[in-house]
Design an enzyme around this catalytic site. Structure first.
Site, PDB file in Angstrom:
ATOM      1  CG  ASP A   1      -0.404   0.297   2.521  1.00  0.00           C
ATOM      2  OD1 ASP A   1       0.842   0.468   2.620  1.00  0.00           O
ATOM      3  OD2 ASP A   1      -1.164   0.385   3.501  1.00  0.00           O
ATOM      4  CG  HIS A   2      -0.723   4.802   1.414  1.00  0.00           C
ATOM      5  ND1 HIS A   2      -1.770   3.900   1.517  1.00  0.00           N
ATOM      6  CD2 HIS A   2      -0.707   5.489   2.575  1.00  0.00           C
ATOM      7  CE1 HIS A   2      -2.365   4.071   2.687  1.00  0.00           C
ATOM      8  NE2 HIS A   2      -1.743   5.021   3.347  1.00  0.00           N
TER       9      HIS A   2
ATOM     10  CB  CYS B   1       1.153  -2.033   4.839  1.00  0.00           C
ATOM     11  SG  CYS B   1       1.157  -2.873   6.440  1.00  0.00           S
ATOM     12  N   GLY B   2       2.525   0.205   6.073  1.00  0.00           N
ATOM     13  CA  GLY B   2       3.209   1.107   6.991  1.00  0.00           C
ATOM     14  C   GLY B   2       3.969   0.362   8.071  1.00  0.00           C
ATOM     15  CB  THR B   3       2.961  -1.540  10.907  1.00  0.00           C
ATOM     16  OG1 THR B   3       1.756  -2.149  10.412  1.00  0.00           O
ATOM     17  CG2 THR B   3       2.648  -0.180  11.514  1.00  0.00           C
ATOM     18  N   GLY B   4       3.655  -3.304   8.212  1.00  0.00           N
ATOM     19  CA  GLY B   4       3.730  -4.719   7.818  1.00  0.00           C
ATOM     20  C   GLY B   4       2.646  -5.541   8.497  1.00  0.00           C
ATOM     21  CB  ILE B   5       0.856  -5.083  11.663  1.00  0.00           C
ATOM     22  CG1 ILE B   5       2.190  -5.090  12.412  1.00  0.00           C
ATOM     23  CG2 ILE B   5      -0.198  -5.831  12.463  1.00  0.00           C
ATOM     24  CD1 ILE B   5       2.182  -4.292  13.714  1.00  0.00           C
ATOM     25  N   GLY B   6      -0.960  -4.810   9.170  1.00  0.00           N
ATOM     26  CA  GLY B   6      -2.291  -4.922   8.555  1.00  0.00           C
ATOM     27  C   GLY B   6      -2.271  -5.844   7.347  1.00  0.00           C
TER      28      GLY B   6
ATOM     29  CG  HIS C   1      12.384 -22.198  13.717  1.00  0.00           C
ATOM     30  ND1 HIS C   1      12.562 -21.988  15.070  1.00  0.00           N
ATOM     31  CD2 HIS C   1      13.572 -22.644  13.244  1.00  0.00           C
ATOM     32  CE1 HIS C   1      13.812 -22.301  15.400  1.00  0.00           C
ATOM     33  NE2 HIS C   1      14.442 -22.696  14.302  1.00  0.00           N
TER      34      HIS C   1
ATOM     35  NE  ARG D   1      12.850 -27.948  17.342  1.00  0.00           N
ATOM     36  CZ  ARG D   1      14.000 -27.635  16.747  1.00  0.00           C
ATOM     37  NH1 ARG D   1      14.589 -28.525  15.950  1.00  0.00           N
ATOM     38  NH2 ARG D   1      14.559 -26.452  16.933  1.00  0.00           N
ATOM     39  CG  HIS D   2      10.865 -26.244  13.034  1.00  0.00           C
ATOM     40  ND1 HIS D   2      10.563 -25.562  14.200  1.00  0.00           N
ATOM     41  CD2 HIS D   2      12.209 -26.398  13.018  1.00  0.00           C
ATOM     42  CE1 HIS D   2      11.683 -25.307  14.847  1.00  0.00           C
ATOM     43  NE2 HIS D   2      12.698 -25.800  14.156  1.00  0.00           N
TER      44      HIS D   2
HETATM   45  C1  RB5 Z   1      -1.960   3.059   6.294  1.00  0.00           C
HETATM   46  O1  RB5 Z   1      -2.013   4.334   6.836  1.00  0.00           O
HETATM   47  C2  RB5 Z   1      -1.531   2.067   7.351  1.00  0.00           C
HETATM   48  O2  RB5 Z   1      -2.575   1.872   8.259  1.00  0.00           O
HETATM   49  C3  RB5 Z   1      -1.125   0.764   6.722  1.00  0.00           C
HETATM   50  O3  RB5 Z   1      -0.086   1.001   5.817  1.00  0.00           O
HETATM   51  C4  RB5 Z   1      -0.596  -0.306   7.660  1.00  0.00           C
HETATM   52  O4  RB5 Z   1       0.398   0.201   8.474  1.00  0.00           O
HETATM   53  C5  RB5 Z   1      -1.606  -1.047   8.424  1.00  0.00           C
HETATM   54  O5  RB5 Z   1      -1.282  -1.962   9.191  1.00  0.00           O
END
Ligand code: RB5
Length: 147
Positions: free
Chosen positions: A7-8, A64-69, A97, A131-132
């Protein structure tokens, strides 16, 4: 072939990784975005995840911004093990692993140099099995409603 998308918030890392792929003749399929204009990560995660899950792509990279979403979204696709990575140790360990098949990176967390470094490690580290393997099967069992 590697499926790649962002994403952006992660487009800077994606473009740096693509430049590395271009310089080294590594084949990839680009699922966008290539702009800094705001775009939702869900549909991009879905396209990359489906490409990996159906075997079109060997592995995927999502930023993405954090990689989390984008990792949470990708992990909704059956067969996907998408890992958020913020250091070299985790890039290696999640292959050894977890047999992770999608690398997730955060453009607001790590540098472009680190993104390329973690990509190299991720793509060049084999799964250890042993084991993994049992643990990967347990993840699949959860996915199938068996656990
Ligand atoms: C976008 O602003 C941000 O929420 C997205 O890139 C990401 O970090 C979500 O987890």
């Amino acid at each position: 072939m590697i499926a790649i998308g962002a994403d952006h918030g992660g487009v800077n890392l994606k473009l740096a990784i693509q430049a590395y792929f271009d310089e080294n003749g590594i084949r990839y399929k680009d699922f966008g975005t290539n702009k800094t204009a705001s775009v939702d990560y869900g549909p991009i995660a879905a396209q990359v995840a489906h490409a990996v899950a159906n075997g079109e792509a060997e592995k995927g990279i999502l930023c993405c911004g954090t990689g989390i979403g984008i990792s949470i979204a990708a992990n909704k696709v059956k067969g996907i093990r998408a890992a958020v990575v913020t250091n070299a140790f985790c890039a290696q360990a999640t292959r050894q692993h977890n047999d992770a098949n999608i690398l997730c990176l955060g453009g607001r967390v790590i540098s472009e140099v680190e993104a390329v470094e973690f990509t190299k490690i991720f793509l060049n580290t084999p799964f250890e099995g042993g084991r993994h393997e049992r643990r990967i099967q347990q993840i699949a069992a959860i996915e199938n409603g068996e656990l």
